[in-house]
Design a protein around this motif. Structure first.
Motif, mmCIF file in Angstrom:
data_model
loop_
_atom_site.group_PDB
_atom_site.id
_atom_site.type_symbol
_atom_site.label_atom_id
_atom_site.label_comp_id
_atom_site.label_asym_id
_atom_site.label_seq_id
_atom_site.Cartn_x
_atom_site.Cartn_y
_atom_site.Cartn_z
ATOM 1 N N THR A 126 0.834 -1.203 0.000
ATOM 2 C CA THR A 126 0.000 0.000 0.000
ATOM 3 C C THR A 126 0.865 1.247 0.000
ATOM 4 N N THR A 127 1.920 1.191 0.775
ATOM 5 C CA THR A 127 2.779 2.359 0.850
ATOM 6 C C THR A 127 3.492 2.593 -0.472
ATOM 7 N N VAL A 128 3.977 1.519 -1.037
ATOM 8 C CA VAL A 128 4.619 1.665 -2.352
ATOM 9 C C VAL A 128 3.633 2.249 -3.351
ATOM 10 N N LEU A 129 2.424 1.752 -3.271
ATOM 11 C CA LEU A 129 1.392 2.246 -4.185
ATOM 12 C C LEU A 129 1.168 3.737 -3.970
ATOM 13 N N SER A 130 1.138 4.138 -2.731
ATOM 14 C CA SER A 130 0.881 5.561 -2.489
ATOM 15 C C SER A 130 2.024 6.403 -3.043
ATOM 16 N N ILE A 131 3.233 5.895 -2.885
ATOM 17 C CA ILE A 131 4.363 6.645 -3.441
ATOM 18 C C ILE A 131 4.227 6.727 -4.950
ATOM 19 N N ASP A 132 3.844 5.602 -5.529
ATOM 20 C CA ASP A 132 3.714 5.576 -6.988
ATOM 21 C C ASP A 132 2.650 6.553 -7.459
ATOM 22 N N ILE A 133 1.525 6.526 -6.783
ATOM 23 C CA ILE A 133 0.431 7.410 -7.189
ATOM 24 C C ILE A 133 0.864 8.865 -7.047
ATOM 25 N N ARG A 134 1.598 9.118 -6.000
ATOM 26 C CA ARG A 134 2.039 10.495 -5.808
ATOM 27 C C ARG A 134 2.980 10.902 -6.935
ATOM 28 N N ARG A 135 3.833 9.989 -7.286
ATOM 29 C CA ARG A 135 4.743 10.296 -8.394
ATOM 30 C C ARG A 135 3.957 10.565 -9.662
ATOM 31 N N MET A 136 2.938 9.743 -9.869
ATOM 32 C CA MET A 136 2.154 9.942 -11.075
ATOM 33 C C MET A 136 1.493 11.302 -11.057
ATOM 34 N N GLU A 137 1.037 11.687 -9.889
ATOM 35 C CA GLU A 137 0.379 12.965 -9.814
ATOM 36 C C GLU A 137 1.345 14.090 -10.164
ATOM 37 N N LEU A 138 2.546 13.979 -9.611
ATOM 38 C CA LEU A 138 3.531 15.013 -9.903
ATOM 39 C C LEU A 138 3.818 15.051 -11.390
ATOM 40 N N ALA A 139 4.009 13.837 -11.951
ATOM 41 C CA ALA A 139 4.300 13.798 -13.379
ATOM 42 C C ALA A 139 3.145 14.368 -14.179
ATOM 43 N N ASP A 140 1.951 14.064 -13.700
ATOM 44 C CA ASP A 140 0.787 14.579 -14.411
ATOM 45 C C ASP A 140 0.747 16.090 -14.360
ATOM 46 N N LEU A 141 1.058 16.613 -13.214
ATOM 47 C CA LEU A 141 1.025 18.062 -13.101
ATOM 48 C C LEU A 141 1.971 18.682 -14.113
ATOM 49 N N ASN A 142 3.143 18.086 -14.217
ATOM 50 C CA ASN A 142 4.093 18.653 -15.165
ATOM 51 C C ASN A 142 3.618 18.489 -16.587
ATOM 52 N N LYS A 143 2.999 17.347 -16.824
ATOM 53 C CA LYS A 143 2.676 17.033 -18.210
ATOM 54 C C LYS A 143 1.412 17.729 -18.657
ATOM 55 N N ARG A 144 0.490 17.872 -17.744
ATOM 56 C CA ARG A 144 -0.843 18.270 -18.174
ATOM 57 C C ARG A 144 -0.976 19.765 -18.412
ATOM 58 N N LEU A 145 -0.047 20.508 -17.933
ATOM 59 C CA LEU A 145 -0.256 21.947 -18.007
ATOM 60 C C LEU A 145 -0.458 22.452 -19.421
ATOM 61 N N PRO A 146 0.368 22.093 -20.366
ATOM 62 C CA PRO A 146 0.148 22.615 -21.713
ATOM 63 C C PRO A 146 -1.228 22.264 -22.276
#
Lengths: 225, 1237
Positions: free
Chosen positions: B437-457
């Motif tokens: 679960t913890t690994v998953l949460s880290i992963d999801i958080r990473r995805m969110e960060l990546a999404d933030l960077n990617k989604r802006l344009p």
């Protein structure tokens, strides 16, 4: 009133590959061949498991020991598994309830692993007596069905297959084609029906999974129209 | 609330809290879990390593007697003796270790002389041993009596028949190469060749014949032409069946006497017993390998399902780590509590993994990733956990129950398995909850960060708000929803997964990760490593030296070296290849001491002969057998069909024998050919390099070169093979015909991205929903055919949109009102519509909110509130024009139209007269309110005017009654096909309209036709013209189906009406307007604007359902109705015959879906989705989809998509009924519908 001509299917634009795959007979043949080879492979491996009780260190002819059982056993098992694997989806279709329980390859793999495990247990584990062994294997087989199949048709077919196969084995042994080392159920071992039942369920599971591809492809084709 | 529900709630709550906790403190939790794993695995260190390596036990020689058999096993010293040390050993092995050298060395001696005469002494020794007889008080005892008598060799070893003893004592010496015949030996010109003739040519790990006969590892024997120490060592191996201390003692004493070893420090004190585990043969290995293959396939298929995460492989790894470490923990804990594993770990391991399974992990992942993406990570984890908590607990309980049942089989093996499985399950659960679960949460958080960077344009690319001309109320609407809840951004890969064939996905994956390149790189590195390792001068010798000094059983460490046999001839253990003797750097005791005893005559010659080797005996000689392959003894015994598996042998202390030969003896023993041979005497190289005379180095150099060439050629060849293999793989994986659509496995569909035609997809897919703004109130109905989208809001406005661009093509502002106003405002409206259309033509996409008619018209209250439940009003119209058809007949240009009208008129047979009266009384204002003016024809429609006037004379007087505002009711259902719109109203009116974007003054026409007093009205729509309408039944039309030329209307009272629609081109001046500007989908029939549309009732099913029909769909010649009475019915379209009644929902049916493949899906107020087989009428699957009503439902070939009142859009796998994704909608999705094309 234009009644019947309302649906005119457009011209199909199917490549040769698609049309060959979607053609039912070809698909059936492909599935049969795949199932046959799976059956042959499992028969070889499991037979080896049964034979290998006291293994010498470097058997001079390993290959010979793999094929040590009579040559006709693997093809028979292959044919039987092909028939079973095709029969299950066919019966499902006729009963009109496509089997939808745990239809994934990972589940199928799990099923196969459990089946091999049952065989393993029957060959390797030392039981006190045959009754115990048979009861344990029967429970395991039922558990296999409950875990991976849960359809009444599957259960019925599995029972039928077990009965039929045991009968055939009895006849074969009776006629002296081969024999078991310590028969305790007429001429055969009493755990044999359980193994047949589990094998039937397993092959049916594989067959259904394979048949799903056909369903998908055909559904695609009809959807393309 | 039942106990189960309470329990369920508790569990869910606990999981929620736990999820929050895990996601809040990921790093400490992972550290804690890692510590737990390590702690639990600590007991594993005490366990012997799994494997088949032999185990030793040492006892002193003094007072040795064979241990008793198991029956009288003494319990007083349990920890001293291993449990296998019971009974007599298979054999006692006595090695007589001979070290021999020619001393002093003479420069005339050849290389062959180093070992020829020492070997010849073996025959003499063997004879001495054979003839040894012990004579004492108890009588004489010869070797024959105590030794192990062997019989035939195994049948497969015919070629060794002359070399190994048969039918007699098992006594091995190098002399066996020459059949123990000294004459053979002396006649042999090529000793090395004879010795090596049975050496296998490949790298092998088991004992070779040379090892067996020499009894020492090959490189210690010194039988080599290139050795620098002129010391030959070999053993004579004696195998005894019984332990006879006196016989052995006498033999030892005699040999020591005959061949004394002066500086021998060996202490012959201990007996070593070696126990061999069960050896796994190849045949045994096959089932094992099969189970492992199945296991890996299972893991593969399982982890493949992980999706919508940042790092798929990271999570898959975490899943596998979870399972594996839970197993390790299980074994460790069991060991800690005193249970020693007796099962073969390797065998049961796959089954344990399969039993424990990866399912929970996958379910967790799926549940978490399907939570709304805009939530906080903590909340997502918590929600995902709590959603699946119940099923996880249930599964766990079930599995524990099954395993407990297994525990009561009372079979020890199964009990042990079950015990491990139980502990494994529990620790797996622990790890899932904390680690994964913890690994998953880290992963999801990473995805969110990546999404933030990617989604802006892409967000910036959204249609920019038009600040200039936007009306105020739209601003207000925007203000209500400040965030953009409509922008659902799906993870691109997941969306692609929905569509792409698996094969392509594999290829994409390969391409994306550059897997092939990386593999080749890794392969190259491994290859270089192997080359370095196996290079004769390279790492291997060094490592071997290191390893053999450390490991108790020297060669065993090398046994597992994964070098493909046959590929590397350089790794041949043949000493002939070892140019630089490996022993140079080890065995310091045996090495010559520098400056010691130089050869007297040699220095004058300038040739540095090494000094005669000092034969020394060190402690390492005492147990030289340890340096043999650990399969040495099993191999030897297996030749005589004696297995050492699970048994042990006892090794007696070696008897050292030193032979010193003088050069004269060496010369005497020389074979005539030896002198002619090209071998020079061995010379020590300087610094490890071979430098010597002209001939010798040449051959050696050539030899080495050839080896290198061989390696290079093999490397090249295998490289080529690798490339070809990859090429084939690529061929298999990739379709050869990319370009042809439909060549893949048929998964491409219309409307997909163009990339699929080329079998290539852009790495990212952005999906930004089009927001269509224009309706003022909630949208009531929605229909689409892929090109056009028709929507209708509660206010009664119907908008036609271009589904591709989102432009509003047409707006039909409140149909009923327009008709009502038609008398007064038609001129104005026509002009407005003109303006609007020309605007649209000029300015491209029209801003939806700018439509003038909408804004200008004052909005009245929704008509339903007053008059929707007054069906008599519509009937009024009928009564009013009931006599008209006859009048119309001569003048009517469309006979069918008229006929249909008449039939429709005739069928209900209601008597409406009293209703008219009542209406007049109740609502006396109606006639006053509606002006009785005939609509003036605006300019563009002027050519039509004469025909119209001729065609419909009676309408002049009637509109006042026919189009009272209350008569229309609100729009309850809407259908679109081609360019025709069918509208069903609460008043029971069915309206078929057509719409295209061509210009024209249709408003006048609309007004006129609307007022025609026929039961059927054909509405010319999307543009906004009524062509045909039908109102003969008073009950509101709750659902509509428009399929090809059929219209089926379901009414509130549960009845079904089947209409047939006919079109034919009217020879009217309207034709000049030309073809419709907006094409429809190719398969649906086209209705050009000038077609006359006739609609007539063909069948009526008076009581299709007991309660109102809420859902209606038709496809493949079937019509499906869903009703509030919890049932569905399937009708045949042709004859409206009821085929099936489907029962299975526990609430009112809210939506149904049916397609050409006869797949029927239905959703109800119970939140369930049922899939049915239309052919058989059976239920295929049943999914609990939503909390609350299922509001809309559609299917693709592989998925079912549903939306519910819980504001979720869920995507389900159609075949398995598994929820693939769900999307949380923030907006009010509840009442609307959607469709997928």
């Amino acid at each position: 009133m234009a009644e019947g001509e309302t649906q005119s299917p457009g011209p199909k634009k199917c490549g040769p590959y698609i049309s060959s795959v979607t053609s039912r007979t070809v698909n059936l043949m492909i599935r049969g061949v795949v199932l046959f080879f799976i059956g042959v492979f499992l028969a070889l491996v499991l037979n080896l498991l049964q034979i290998q009780r006291n293994v010498t260190l470097f058997p001079p002819d390993v290959i010979a020991s793999i094929f040590s059982s009579a040559w006709w056993v693997p093809p028979c098992c292959g044919t039987a598994s092909a028939v079973i694997g095709l029969l299950y989806p066919c019966i499902d279709r006729h009963l009109g309830e496509p089997h939808k329980f745990k239809r994934e390859w990972s589940s199928v793999m799990r099923c196969v692993a459990v089946f091999v495990g049952i065989n393993h247990a029957s060959a390797k584990v030392d039981f006190d007596n045959n009754i115990q062994l048979s009861l344990t294997l029967a429970a395991l087989s039922i558990g296999l069905w409950w875990t991976f199949d849960r359809s009444r048709s599957g259960f019925g077919l599995g029972i039928g297959i077990a009965f039929l196969a045991t009968l055939i084995t009895q006849l074969l042994v009776y006629n002296g084609v081969y024999q078991y080392t310590s028969p305790d159920f007429l001429y055969v071992r009493s755990w044999l029906p359980c193994i047949f039942f589990a094998g039937g369920i397993t092959m049916g599971n594989i067959g259904r999974q394979l048949a799903m591809y056909e369903c998908k492809v055909i559904a695609e084709k009809s959807h393309q129209e | 609330m039942t106990l189960t529900e309470r329990l369920r709630e508790k569990i869910s709550q606990a999981f929620y809290n736990h999820g929050l906790f895990c996601a809040s403190y990921p790093i400490p939790i992972i550290l804690f879990t890692g510590l737990c794993i390590l702690a639990c695995c600590y007991p594993l260190l005490k366990l012997p390593l799994p494997g088949t390596g032999p185990v030793e036990f040492t006892t002193p020689v003094k007072d040795y007697s064979p241990p008793p058999v198991a029956s009288d096993h003494k319990p007083e010293e349990p920890n001293e003796q291993p449990e296998w040390y019971v009974g007599a050993p298979v054999a006692y092995i006595q090695q007589i270790f001979v070290k021999s050298s020619v001393s002093p060395w003479h420069k005339n001696l050849l290389a062959v002389d180093v070992f020829r005469s020492p070997l010849s002494r073996a025959f003499q020794l063997v004879e001495e041993i054979r003839n040894h007889v012990l004579r004492d008080s108890s009588g004489t005892r010869s070797l024959e009596e105590v030794c192990l008598q062997v019989t035939d060799l195994l049948p497969g070893l015919r070629k060794l028949r002359n070399l190994l003893p048969e039918h007699g004592c098992l006594l091995l010496s190098p002399g066996n190469f020459w059949q123990n015949d000294r004459e053979h030996f002396h006649a042999d010109p090529d000793i090395i060749g004879t010795i090596h003739q049975h050496e296998p040519k490949t790298l092998q790990t088991s004992a070779t014949l040379k090892d067996l006969l020499f009894g020492v590892p090959g490189k210690y024997s010194g039988v080599s032409l290139y050795t620098r120490k002129r010391l030959v060592s070999y053993t004579i191996t004696l195998v005894f069946q019984h332990y006879d201390a006196r016989f052995l003692g006498s033999l030892r004493a005699r040999l020591m006497l005959l061949h004394p070893s002066p500086n021998c420090s060996l202490r012959a004190e201990s007996l070593v017993h070696v126990h061999f585990k069960e050896e796994i043969g190849i045949a045994e290995l096959i089932p094992l390998v099969t189970t492992y293959i199945i296991l890996f396939a299972y893991i593969y298929f399982s982890t493949r399902k992980i999706d919508m995460v940042k790092s798929k492989w990271g999570l898959a790894l975490a899943a596998v780590v979870t399972v594996l470490s839970s197993l390790l923990m299980s074994v460790g804990l069991c060991t800690l509590f005193g249970l020693t594993p007796t099962l073969n770990g390797g065998e049961i391991f796959p089954y344990l993994v399969v039993v424990i399974g990866l399912e929970n992990v996958l379910v967790l992942t799926k549940s978490v990733v399907s939570t709304p993406v805009d939530l906080e990570v903590k909340l997502r984890i918590a929600q995902g956990l709590s959603n699946e908590s119940w099923s996880i607990m249930k599964n766990m309980a079930t599995e524990l129950g099954i395993i407990l049942i297994g525990y009561f089989t009372l079979v020890p093996a199964i009990q042990e398995f079950c015990l491990f499985a139980v502990v494994g399950l529990v620790s797996d659960f622990f790890l899932q909850m904390l680690f994964f679960t913890t690994v998953l949460s880290i992963d999801i958080r990473r995805m969110e960060l990546a999404d933030l960077n990617k989604r802006l344009p892409p967000e910036a690319c959204l249609p920019p708000a038009k600040p200039a001309g936007r009306p105020a109320r739209f601003e207000r609407q925007l203000a209500v929803r400040p965030s953009t809840p409509h922008t659902i951004t799906l993870q691109p890969s997941s969306f692609r997964n929905l569509r792409l064939p698996k094969r392509l996905r594999v290829v994409y994956f390969l391409a994306r990760t550059r897997l092939a390149q990386r593999l080749i790189m890794a392969g190259t590195v491994v290859w270089i490593g192997i080359l370095v390792y196996t290079d004769p001068a390279g790492l291997r010798t060094y490592l071997t030296a290191q390893v053999t000094e450390q490991s108790p059983l020297g060669e065993g460490a090398l046994a597992s070296m994964p070098v493909p046999s046959g590929v590397l001839p350089a790794s041949h253990p043949d000493p002939a290849f070892s140019i630089f003797p490996p022993g140079a750097s080890k065995l310091p005791e045996n090495q010559t001491l520098p400056g010691e005893l130089p050869e007297p005559g040699a220095p004058a010659e300038g040739i540095h002969d090494s000094p005669a080797p000092e034969v020394t005996w060190g402690t390492e000689d005492e147990e030289l057998w340890r340096k043999l392959s650990f399969r040495h003894w099993p191999t030897l015994f297996s030749y005589y069909n004696i297995t050492l598996a699970k048994r042990y042998i006892s090794l007696l202390p070696v008897i050292p024998v030193t032979l010193r030969l003088n050069p004269r003896e060496a010369l005497e023993g020389r074979h005539p050919q030896d002198g002619r041979s090209a071998w020079p005497p061995p010379r020590p190289g300087q610094g490890g390099l071979w430098e010597a005379g002209p001939k010798g180095p040449g051959t050696a150099q050539a030899h080495r070169d050839i080896t290198l060439y061989k390696v290079a050629a093999l490397g090249l060849a295998s490289g080529i093979v690798l490339v070809l293999l990859l090429l084939c793989l690529y061929r298999v994986l990739c379709p050869r015909n990319y370009g042809q659509p439909g060549s893949g496995p048929g998964r491409r569909r219309r409307g997909e991205l163009p990339c699929d035609d080329y079998g290539y997809a852009p790495p990212e897919t952005e999906i930004v929903p089009l927001v269509l703004r224009g309706h003022l109130m909630d949208i009531e109905c929605l229909a689409s055919d892929g090109m056009l989208l028709v929507s209708c809001c509660l206010a009664g406005h119907v908008c036609v949109w271009d589904a591709q661009t989102g432009d509003c093509l047409t707006r039909i502002p409140h149909l009923g009102r327009q008709r009502q106003d038609s008398g007064v405002g038609s001129v104005l409206e026509a002009q407005e519509s003109w303006e609007r259309l020309s605007d649209g033509g000029k300015g491209g996409p029209e801003e939806p909110g700018d439509s003038p008619p909408l804004r200008h018209r004052p909005r009245g209250p929704p008509p339903t509130s007053l008059f929707g439940d007054q069906p008599d009003l519509t009937c009024l119209i009928d009564t009013n024009f009931s006599a008209q058809p006859q009048l119309l007949e001569p003048a009517q240009p469309e006979p069918r139209y008229r006929a249909g009208c008449r039939r429709a008129q005739a069928s209900p047979g209601y008597d409406f007269s009293h209703l008219v009266q009542r209406l007049y009384q109740e609502e006396g204002m109606a006639p006053v309110h509606t002006p009785a003016l005939r609509p003036p024809s605006p300019g563009p429609t002027l050519p039509q005017a004469p025909e119209d006037e001729g065609g419909f004379p009676p309408e002049k007087g009637s509109p006042s009654l026919a189009w009272a505002p209350s008569a229309d009711g609100s729009i309850w259902s809407l259908e679109l096909q081609g360019s025709l719109i069918v509208v069903g109203r609460s008043s029971g009116r069915l309206e078929v309209g057509r719409g295209d974007v061509c210009a024209g003054g249709l408003w006048a026409l609309l007004a006129r036709r609307c007022s025609q007093p026929l039961g059927l009205q054909v509405w010319d729509a999307i543009e906004g013209t009524l062509r045909c309408s039908s109102e003969e039944v008073s009950s509101g039309i709750t659902a509509l189906v428009f399929l090809d030329k059929r219209i089926v209307a379901a009414r509130l009272n549960g009845s079904l009406d089947f209409f047939s629609l006919e079109t034919h081109t009217a020879l009217s001046p309207l034709q000049f307007r030309g073809a419709p500007g907006r094409g429809s989908s190719p398969t649906s029939p086209m209705y050009s604007s000038s077609d006359a549309v006739a609609c007539h009732l063909t069948h009526t099913v008076p009581c299709a359902h007991q309660k109102p029909i809420t859902a209606l769909k038709a496809a493949a010649g079937r019509l499906v109705t869903g009703s509030q009475d919890h049932t569905l019915r399937v009708y045949r379209l042709e004859d409206s015959c009821c085929l099936f009644t489907l029962q299975g929902h526990s609430g009112a049916i809210t939506t149904v879906y049916i397609d050409q493949t006869m797949v029927l899906a239905s959703g109800g107020q119970d939140g369930a989705i049922c899939l049915w087989d239309v052919l058989t009428g059976s239920r295929v699957s049943h999914m609990f989809a939503h909390r609350g009503d299922v509001t809309s439902l559609t299917c693709t070939t592989s998925c079912v998509i549903s939306s519910g009142l819980d504001d979720l859009i869920s995507i389900w796998d159609r075949s398995t009924g598994i929820r693939l994704y769900s999307i949380q909608q923030v907006g009010m999705l509840g009442a609307t519908g959607f469709s997928v094309f």
